[in-house]
Structure formats: structure tokens, C-alpha cells
Design a protein around this motif. Structure first.
Motif, mmCIF file in Angstrom:
data_model
loop_
_atom_site.group_PDB
_atom_site.id
_atom_site.type_symbol
_atom_site.label_atom_id
_atom_site.label_comp_id
_atom_site.label_asym_id
_atom_site.label_seq_id
_atom_site.Cartn_x
_atom_site.Cartn_y
_atom_site.Cartn_z
ATOM 1 N N ILE A 174 0.885 -1.163 0.000
ATOM 2 C CA ILE A 174 0.000 0.000 0.000
ATOM 3 C C ILE A 174 0.916 1.204 0.000
ATOM 4 C CG2 ILE A 174 -1.765 1.277 1.262
ATOM 5 C CD1 ILE A 174 -2.558 -1.432 2.545
ATOM 6 N N GLU A 175 0.832 1.981 -1.072
ATOM 7 C CA GLU A 175 1.719 3.122 -1.195
ATOM 8 C C GLU A 175 1.151 4.137 -2.161
ATOM 9 O OE1 GLU A 175 5.423 2.257 -3.303
ATOM 10 O OE2 GLU A 175 4.582 0.321 -3.802
ATOM 11 N N VAL A 176 1.877 5.223 -2.310
ATOM 12 C CA VAL A 176 1.490 6.274 -3.237
ATOM 13 C C VAL A 176 2.235 6.031 -4.539
ATOM 14 C CG1 VAL A 176 1.341 8.750 -3.569
ATOM 15 C CG2 VAL A 176 1.407 7.841 -1.280
ATOM 16 N N TYR A 177 1.506 6.149 -5.649
ATOM 17 C CA TYR A 177 2.133 5.887 -6.936
ATOM 18 C C TYR A 177 1.400 6.676 -8.010
ATOM 19 C CZ TYR A 177 4.654 3.060 -10.336
ATOM 20 O OH TYR A 177 5.487 2.646 -11.333
ATOM 21 N N PRO A 178 2.127 7.277 -8.951
ATOM 22 C CA PRO A 178 1.452 8.031 -10.020
ATOM 23 C C PRO A 178 0.594 7.101 -10.882
ATOM 24 C CG PRO A 178 3.816 8.475 -10.018
ATOM 25 C CD PRO A 178 3.576 7.344 -9.060
ATOM 26 N N ASN A 179 -0.616 7.510 -11.143
ATOM 27 C CA ASN A 179 -1.531 6.737 -11.968
ATOM 28 C C ASN A 179 -1.659 7.418 -13.326
ATOM 29 O OD1 ASN A 179 -3.375 4.926 -12.871
ATOM 30 N ND2 ASN A 179 -5.051 5.605 -11.562
ATOM 31 N N GLY A 180 -0.612 7.324 -14.125
ATOM 32 C CA GLY A 180 -0.631 7.930 -15.452
ATOM 33 C C GLY A 180 -0.020 9.313 -15.497
ATOM 34 N N SER A 181 -0.180 10.093 -14.445
ATOM 35 C CA SER A 181 0.427 11.423 -14.399
ATOM 36 C C SER A 181 0.620 11.816 -12.943
ATOM 37 C CB SER A 181 -0.452 12.458 -15.101
ATOM 38 O OG SER A 181 -1.532 12.839 -14.282
ATOM 39 N N LEU A 182 1.520 12.750 -12.715
ATOM 40 C CA LEU A 182 1.776 13.188 -11.346
ATOM 41 C C LEU A 182 0.553 13.826 -10.710
ATOM 42 C CD1 LEU A 182 5.392 14.613 -11.617
ATOM 43 C CD2 LEU A 182 4.667 12.418 -10.706
ATOM 44 N N CYS A 183 -0.317 14.412 -11.514
ATOM 45 C CA CYS A 183 -1.524 15.042 -10.978
ATOM 46 C C CYS A 183 -2.521 14.012 -10.466
ATOM 47 C CB CYS A 183 -2.188 15.904 -12.038
ATOM 48 S SG CYS A 183 -1.160 17.297 -12.542
ATOM 49 N N ARG A 184 -2.396 12.774 -10.925
ATOM 50 C CA ARG A 184 -3.304 11.710 -10.489
ATOM 51 C C ARG A 184 -2.518 10.686 -9.674
ATOM 52 N NH1 ARG A 184 -5.319 9.843 -15.922
ATOM 53 N NH2 ARG A 184 -5.708 7.959 -14.726
ATOM 54 N N THR A 185 -1.930 11.146 -8.601
ATOM 55 C CA THR A 185 -1.138 10.281 -7.735
ATOM 56 C C THR A 185 -1.930 10.006 -6.468
ATOM 57 O OG1 THR A 185 0.877 11.262 -8.634
ATOM 58 C CG2 THR A 185 1.089 10.036 -6.582
ATOM 59 N N TYR A 186 -2.209 8.721 -6.230
ATOM 60 C CA TYR A 186 -3.059 8.318 -5.121
ATOM 61 C C TYR A 186 -2.426 7.177 -4.336
ATOM 62 C CZ TYR A 186 -6.590 10.718 -7.894
ATOM 63 O OH TYR A 186 -7.284 11.650 -8.611
ATOM 64 N N TRP A 187 -2.891 7.014 -3.111
ATOM 65 C CA TRP A 187 -2.574 5.820 -2.339
ATOM 66 C C TRP A 187 -3.406 4.693 -2.920
ATOM 67 C CZ3 TRP A 187 0.814 5.275 1.758
ATOM 68 C CH2 TRP A 187 1.402 6.459 2.211
ATOM 69 N N ASN A 188 -2.792 3.528 -3.104
ATOM 70 C CA ASN A 188 -3.513 2.381 -3.631
ATOM 71 C C ASN A 188 -2.688 1.128 -3.396
ATOM 72 O OD1 ASN A 188 -5.376 0.767 -5.026
ATOM 73 N ND2 ASN A 188 -5.762 2.374 -6.528
ATOM 74 N N TYR A 189 -3.183 -0.006 -3.894
ATOM 75 C CA TYR A 189 -2.463 -1.273 -3.792
ATOM 76 C C TYR A 189 -1.581 -1.426 -5.031
ATOM 77 C CZ TYR A 189 -6.000 -2.372 -0.303
ATOM 78 O OH TYR A 189 -6.814 -2.350 0.795
ATOM 79 N N TYR A 190 -0.334 -1.763 -4.826
ATOM 80 C CA TYR A 190 0.600 -1.974 -5.922
ATOM 81 C C TYR A 190 1.478 -3.167 -5.582
ATOM 82 C CZ TYR A 190 -0.749 2.776 -7.076
ATOM 83 O OH TYR A 190 -1.480 3.891 -7.385
#
Length: 145
Positions: free
Chosen positions: A8-24
Motif C-alpha cells: 500500500i503506497e502512493v504511486y502516479p496513476n498515469g500522471s503526477l496530478c493523479r497520484t493516489y494511495w492504492n495497492y501496488y
């Protein structure tokens, strides 16, 4: 070496503006990323409560706190309602009752978090690196220590 478990961490989802905590997984990281894995002794209850906090971040795609990161350079900024990496770790430990509420997560940068973990007697158990395996044409994880 396989690391199929999720983090569980923060990771960019396609762009830096869409960076969320999620499962990776660790393989979601860019090639040459180095990941330090620590072991911290806590009670079952502390673990359960801390994980509730981290799962809340991931399930709700809580945003990355870019203002908090900028706040280390320009102290006017502190939060946009989310958490940056080390801030989220600290807040989860506080939610679990592992750290005192007096510690302010938004003031803790990654180097300070490593120092804090050291004072808590956390043990670095792995140093991992994401690499590109040219033979298999895919990313893999190697253990550096």
C-alpha cells in the motif's frame, strides 16, 4: 526473485496530478528503484489498527500530499488533504498506537522516517532493486543485501 504480494503506497496513476494511495506490487515501480524493507515489532492489535489506516488510504484512493512535500522547501504549504509517503507511514503508526500523537507526520521527510524507525528499533531486513531482465523482457526484483 518473486515478490507477488501487494504493498500500500502512493504511486502516479498515469500522471503526477493523479497520484493516489492504492495497492501496488514492487514491480509497479520504475526500473532502478531501490526499496528498503523494515521489520518493526508491534502487537497484533497495533498491526490491525495501522493496517486499517493504510487500507483506508488505498481503498479510497486518498491523494498524494504535494503541498506537504513543497512545504519542506516553502513552509507556507502543509497539506492538500492527502498524505505524502513518509507522512502516511507515520500517520498509520500513530493510528495503530505505535507512535505518539505528538509526532507530526507532515513534518517527517523520508530521511527523518528512517531515523525514527531506527530509534524504534526497526530492523532493515531487505534492500531491493527493480531491474529489467533482458532475457525475459520484463521487470524483476533483485535483493541487494
Amino acid at each position: 526473485m518473486e515478490y507477488p504480494y501487494k504493498t500500500i503506497e502512493v504511486y502516479p496513476n498515469g500522471s503526477l496530478c493523479r497520484t493516489y494511495w492504492n495497492y501496488y506490487t514492487l514491480l509497479d515501480h520504475s526500473v532502478d528503484t531501490i526499496v528498503e524493507v523494515y521489520k518493526l515489532s508491534v502487537s497484533d492489535q497495533e498491526y490491525d489498527y495501522a493496517m486499517r489506516f493504510y487500507n483506508y488510504l488505498a481503498k479510497n484512493n486518498v491523494p498524494y500530499n504535494w503541498f506537504g512535500v513543497i512545504g519542506f522547501v516553502i513552509p507556507v504549504f502543509t497539506s492538500n488533504g492527502g498524505y505524502f509517503c513518509s507522512e502516511g507511514v507515520v500517520e498509520g503508526l500513530k493510528f495503530g498506537g505505535i507512535l505518539s500523537d505528538e509526532i507530526k507526520g507532515w513534518k517527517i521527510n523520508p530521511d527523518m522516517l528512517k531515523q525514527l524507525l531506527t530509534t524504534m528499533k526497526a530492523e532493515r531486513i531487505k534492500l531491493l532493486k527493480v531491474v529489467y531482465d533482458k532475457n525475459n523482457k520484463q521487470k524483476t526484483i533483485i535483493e541487494l543485501l
